[in-house]
Write an enzyme that holds these catalytic residues in place. Structure first.
Site, mmCIF file in Angstrom:
data_model
loop_
_atom_site.group_PDB
_atom_site.id
_atom_site.type_symbol
_atom_site.label_atom_id
_atom_site.label_comp_id
_atom_site.label_asym_id
_atom_site.label_seq_id
_atom_site.Cartn_x
_atom_site.Cartn_y
_atom_site.Cartn_z
ATOM 1 N N GLU A 1 0.812 -1.232 0.000
ATOM 2 C CA GLU A 1 0.000 0.000 0.000
ATOM 3 C C GLU A 1 0.840 1.275 0.000
ATOM 4 O O GLU A 1 0.531 2.248 0.684
ATOM 5 C CB GLU A 1 -0.977 -0.020 1.189
ATOM 6 C CG GLU A 1 -1.929 -1.208 1.122
ATOM 7 C CD GLU A 1 -2.847 -1.347 2.327
ATOM 8 O OE1 GLU A 1 -2.712 -0.546 3.284
ATOM 9 O OE2 GLU A 1 -3.699 -2.263 2.330
ATOM 10 N N GLU B 1 -6.407 -10.114 -2.900
ATOM 11 C CA GLU B 1 -7.143 -10.210 -1.631
ATOM 12 C C GLU B 1 -8.638 -10.021 -1.872
ATOM 13 O O GLU B 1 -9.313 -9.283 -1.162
ATOM 14 C CB GLU B 1 -6.641 -9.158 -0.630
ATOM 15 C CG GLU B 1 -5.150 -9.193 -0.359
ATOM 16 C CD GLU B 1 -4.688 -8.110 0.603
ATOM 17 O OE1 GLU B 1 -5.530 -7.559 1.356
ATOM 18 O OE2 GLU B 1 -3.478 -7.812 0.624
#
Length: 591
Positions: free
Chosen positions: A351, A453
């Site tokens: 991220e 994910e």
């Protein structure tokens, strides 16, 4: 009343486009073309502009009006080369631009694109539709001064009715320039047909077998049979696991019968392996990796670092930069060296589009350095970025496809090893046209793309959640640039993060039923038949390994071969490419 020549011409074009839509909509293909390059002049509008009126601004501002009501102004301009475009200037609010009213249908899926530029510097520009239900973001791109950038996206609407398309950017000091706008509606049937067509090109391949006898003569009427060697989806498809799977036979049996890839939910994260500085413990990931290896399940390494300051080991934030650098390098050396060559990919700095903990503490090139160091320790393994909202939310300009690819390019200028795009894919209600457009743009980077994910955050185990999950899985699987999909649905004693696939006894729920249905649909299938008069047999097979048998009364014995149906080496991102068939030449002994 007399109509001026320009509007007359515009009406003729509009009428012709409506006729074209009526008579050709059933055969309309989807345009996967995309670019992240900033061009001197924009490319022509996709689908000739679709339902947009005056998409190339050939007729000045016809069909367009000022938007915002805060004193902003619009004007028509031409470049030195004669290219026409629209300009919003003297802006006081981000949305002080221009708009066009369009009727949108609830049952349609809309592909959107435009070319954008700003008068100075570079700014993220977003395309927005003000609908009867609120505001829908169609997509964003980074606009620059002096060249044209492509903004590609899409949308659906919850209710039919008129909507206003407009553009916005937060910096009101810049002018927004737009050209060659396109909005093309597709029916659900058309959208599904695109998926089917893409799957046939990207996940399957034509195979031709030619058989001769020992004298070189063709052998016709022989029986041939292709049997797949695996009973799972041809594409790497998997699910996250946690340490609850250790010693839980029901969990293990359910998992290993379905999936070919996995990732550890928390067990490999830095805060899990080194809760106290200097005390490193890999007991859980070691045991989970052993389970995966025993069952021929590949593993993604998640993660080396996480750039979010909220998810560091508790002792890390208090370290001064010099000590943090030393601790981080020790972490990287420890975890990558230990598992070198055992994972199919590493999430290097999770991220790092949304967060910059390490960049702020160690310098702006922290991610670049981490990629380089990890590659030196594990050179054959692909190093991934991993980010959220690139597919999930069209309004997140921090993680837009353009921003993602720009970060990939930055890292590649420093690091030359294998790199990949990880898309977390934590969805609520998916914007499926935006997902497809985003994958088109990300594919221009030319690197592997994984959904890493995937889950859906609506009420668990409902028809709505299962529907959304199936829509996302089908869209991802059908896109030629996607190389793997991992679901984020590990079960613990407390339940699941946002989405479960089973009940507490590992019986499929609605979501699990969707996954099983698609595995059955996507796994390699048997194919059999007889050789024709030319000694040939033709079929189309999913990529994968097959056992081939050939039998004929004149043969001394049945011939057995192992054959891999491989994806072509050349890029299949351009769906217009023709993929050559695989050819198997076989010579058999006859009596």
């Amino acid at each position: 009343m007399e109509i001026s020549e320009a509007p007359k011409a515009w009406l003729l074009i509009l009428y012709a486009s409506l006729l074209f839509t009526v008579h050709t909509t059933d055969a309309l293909s989807y345009d996967h073309s995309a670019t992240i390059e900033c061009l001197k002049e924009p490319l022509k509008p996709q689908y000739n502009g679709g339902i947009i009126v005056n998409p190339e601004f050939t007729y000045g501002l016809e069909g367009w009006s000022s938007f915002g009501g805060n004193g902003g102004k619009i004007m028509h301009k031409k470049s030195q080369d004669g290219n026409s475009f629209i300009v919003a200037h003297s802006r006081n609010q981000p949305y002080d631009t221009f708009s066009q009213k369009i009727f949108l249908h609830k049952e349609s899926l809309y592909a959107f694109s435009a070319w954008i530029q700003v008068s100075q510097g570079k700014e993220p520009v977003t395309a927005v539709f003000k609908t009867v239900d609120g505001f829908t973001f169609a997509g964003s791109a980074v606009a620059r001064s002096g060249c044209w950038s492509m903004l590609k996206g899409g949308l659906t609407v919850d209710s039919s009715g008129y909507a206003e398309l407009y553009f916005q950017t937060n910096n009101t000091n810049v002018e927004i320039w737009v050209d060659n706008v396109s909005l093309q509606p597709f029916s659900k049937e058309q959208w599904r047909s695109h998926q089917v067509e893409n799957i046939a090109k990207a996940r399957k391949r034509d195979v031709k077998v030619h058989v001769t006898d020992s004298k070189g003569e063709v052998l016709h009427d022989a029986h041939i049979h292709f049997r797949p060697r695996q009973n799972k989806a041809g594409i790497p498809l998997g699910c996250v696991i946690n340490n609850d799977i250790l010693g839980n036979q029901a969990y293990q049996n359910w998992f290993k019968s379905r999936f070919s890839v996995t990732v550890f939910g928390n067990e490999l994260k830095w805060y899990a392996t080194e809760r106290f500085q200097g005390q490193v413990n890999y007991t859980d990931p070691d045991a989970m990796l052993a389970f995966a290896k025993e069952n021929n399940i590949k593993v993604r390494g998640h993660y080396i670092f996480w750039d979010d300051p909220a998810y560091q080991p508790k002792w890390v934030p208090a370290l001064p930069p010099a000590e943090l650098k030393d601790a981080a390098y020790k972490r990287l050396q420890s975890v990558v060296s230990k598992y070198s060559g055992q994972f199919i990919g590493w999430d290097v700095n999770n991220e790092n589009l949304h967060f910059q903990f390490y960049e702020q503490m160690l310098g702006a090139n922290a991610s670049d350095v981490f990629f380089q160091m990890a590659n030196q320790l594990d050179p054959a393994t692909t190093m991934f970025m991993n980010e959220f909202n690139t597919l999930e939310w069209s309004g997140d300009t921090q993680a837009s496809p353009a921003q993602y690819v720009a970060k990939i390019q930055e890292i590649r200028s420093f690091y030359q090893g294998p790199i990949g795009i990880g898309l977390e894919s934590h969805f609520s209600a998916p914007n499926i046209p935006y997902v497809r457009a985003s994958l088109d743009l990300l594919a221009t980077a030319g690197v592997p793309i994984w959904l890493t994910e995937l889950d859906v955050s609506v009420n668990n185990n409902t028809d709505q959640q299962a529907l959304y999950l199936e829509q996302i899985l089908r869209e991802a699987y059908a896109h030629p640039a996607v190389e793997g999909i991992v679901l984020w649905a590990a079960r613990t004693a407390q339940g699941c993060y946002r989405m479960c696939l089973t009940d507490e006894n590992y019986n499929n729920n609605l979501n699990g039923a969707v996954v099983d249905k698609l595995i059955e649909e996507w796994k390699p299938k048997s194919s059999e038949g007889k050789l024709d008069s030319n000694g040939e047999f033709k079929t189309s097979l999913f990529h994968g390994d097959y056992d081939v048998t050939i039998d004929h009364p004149s043969m001394n014995s049945t011939l057995y071969r192992r054959f891999e149906v491989a994806a072509p080496e050349a890029s299949t991102q351009n769906m217009e490419d023709t993929i050559s068939p695989m050819v198997l030449h076989v010579q058999v002994d006859v009596k």
